[in-house]
Design a protein around this motif. Structure first.
Motif, short mmCIF file in Angstrom:
data_model
loop_
_atom_site.label_atom_id
_atom_site.label_comp_id
_atom_site.label_asym_id
_atom_site.label_seq_id
_atom_site.Cartn_x
_atom_site.Cartn_y
_atom_site.Cartn_z
N LEU A 19 0.84 -1.20 0.00
CA LEU A 19 0.00 0.00 0.00
C LEU A 19 0.87 1.25 0.00
N ASN A 20 0.45 2.28 -0.72
CA ASN A 20 1.14 3.57 -0.64
C ASN A 20 0.57 4.39 0.51
N ALA A 21 1.01 5.63 0.64
CA ALA A 21 0.59 6.48 1.76
C ALA A 21 -0.90 6.79 1.72
N LYS A 22 -1.53 6.66 0.55
CA LYS A 22 -2.97 6.91 0.41
C LYS A 22 -3.80 5.65 0.68
N GLY A 23 -3.13 4.55 0.97
CA GLY A 23 -3.86 3.31 1.21
C GLY A 23 -4.22 2.56 -0.04
N GLU A 24 -3.60 2.91 -1.16
CA GLU A 24 -3.89 2.26 -2.44
C GLU A 24 -2.91 1.10 -2.67
N GLU B 8 9.62 6.63 -1.85
CA GLU B 8 8.23 6.70 -1.42
C GLU B 8 7.99 5.82 -0.19
N THR C 206 6.38 -1.06 7.33
CA THR C 206 6.35 0.26 6.72
C THR C 206 7.78 0.78 6.58
#
Length: 407
Positions: A275-280, A289, A346
């Protein structure tokens, strides 16, 4: 150019029930043999093409050194044959051929002549040999006062004083200091770029995967597996932990890479995603990143202690970073059959551009050699691209602060 062809190669030693049996067999050659054959190697077949680098791997006793001795002609095969084309330089057992009471210089001349150098050639090569070996005044002292690292320096310098068509190296380079190992591998890489054929025996996974085009795994005197270095080394790593009731499987994925899974199955990985920082959910990320890796594991039997390990590998299979929850003190205890455990990691992806993969391990301690519940290579594959960082080379992003002063 150099080429190596190994066909039907086998090596066996005679075992006699007692010392008189050997004498009886010699004195009565027409009678039935009384010895039994102990096969060290059987039916070994492979080719190393001109300019190719091939690694030979296997546990101790698999027959690696015996194979190299037969290839170089220092031992004769029981069956099969070896054909070599081109000039060969071999660095096998450390200090082989060195006389302890002769000086390093004298031994260099003797070893050089065994490699086919003429005395006139060696007179001209000695300054380069001394310079590369970097053993100083010890070149004129007896070899018996040398450390193992100094012997390796001199032996390697002599063997590679002239670029050979074929270079064969056993575990000798594992001896000595890191500086000379780096220096030696730089010379090996230079030779490779100039067309030298390389046959390398090593337990060093990084060396095999960074230098070799192909690898051959020996097991119990036979070829267990041959193929791309990452595939072979992953299989070898899994084989080290294989026990009764354990599985070891490999299959080719859509991208052509081979996934290896091994273990006894008390716990298995169900799903891995990022997942990226946006939860995607993503599989392509920017240099630096911040992302979170999620690993979901199913528990199939009661487990008193579960350790999760992971590693990030580049496209060549070299580990960029790895750790486990034993080291970080995040062990899961008293797990029951039917439980599901989610591990989240993370981190800032401070990696260079390229393709990377995650390997996962579910074990009971800090190593998969004790209880290997599951080891999974290529558990998750992702790409790193450079969107907003200045251009840089290498596999790590460091964001340096560089100062310049003029006085």
């Amino acid at each position: 150019m150099g080429e190596i062809n190994v066909t039907g190669l086998g090596k066996a030693y005679k075992n006699y029930p007692n010392r008189w049996s050997r004498l009886k067999e010699w004195l009565l050659p027409g009678h039935a043999p009384v010895h039994q054959l102990n096969w060290v190697l059987q039916d070994i077949n492979f080719t190393v093409n001109s300019g190719e680098a091939v690694g030979i791997v296997g546990i101790n006793g698999a027959g690696k050194s015996t194979l190299l001795k037969m290839i170089t002609g220092t031992s004769q095969p029981t069956t099969g044959n070896v054909s070599l084309t081109g000039r060969v330089a071999a660095l096998l057992e450390l200090g082989i051929g060195f006389h302890p009471d002769f000086t390093g210089r004298q031994n260099a001349y003797m070893a050089g002549q065994l490699l086919g150098y003429r005395v006139d050639d060696l007179n001209g090569l000695m300054p380069k040999i001394e310079e590369f070996a970097e053993i100083g005044r010890y070149i004129d002292l007896p070899v018996r006062v040398y450390s193992s690292g100094m012997q390796m320096r001199l032996a390697f310098s002599v063997a590679t004083a002239i670029r050979p068509d074929i270079l064969i190296i056993d575990e000798a380079l594992s001896v000595g200091d890191a500086y000379f190992q780096h220096k030696s591998f730089d010379r090996i890489r230079d030779f490779r770029e100039q067309g030298t054929t390389l046959l390398l025996v090593s337990h060093d996974k990084q060396a095999i995967q960074s230098i070799c085009d192909r690898a051959v795994l020996l097991n119990a005197g036979k070829v267990e597996l041959e193929g791309p270095p990452e595939k072979v080394m992953d299989y070898y790593n899994a084989m080290l932990a294989e026990k009764a009731n354990s599985r070891l499987e490999q299959w080719e994925q859509e991208d052509g890479r081979t996934q290896t899974v091994s273990g006894t199955g008390e716990a298995t990985v169900r799903h891995v995603y990022m997942l990226n920082a946006k939860g995607e959910q993503v599989d392509t990320i920017n240099v630096g990143e911040r992302v979170t890796l999620h690993v979901i594991a199913d528990i199939h039997q009661d487990i008193p202690r579960l350790v999760f390990g992971y590693g990030i590998k580049d496209r060549l299979g070299q580990v960029m970073y790895g750790t486990n929850t034993h080291i970080t003190d995040d062990v899961a205890y008293s797990l029951k059959q039917g439980d599901q455990v989610t591990f989240t990691i993370t981190f800032d992806a401070d990696l260079g551009q390229g393709s990377y993969s995650m390997q996962t391990a579910l074990v009971s301690t800090d190593t998969h050699l004790v209880d290997n519940y599951e080891w999974r290579d290529l558990a998750f594959v992702f790409n790193v691209i450079n969107i907003d960082k200045h251009h840089f080379a290498g596999c790590n992003w460091m964001q340096p602060d560089i100062g310049v002063s003029i006085s």
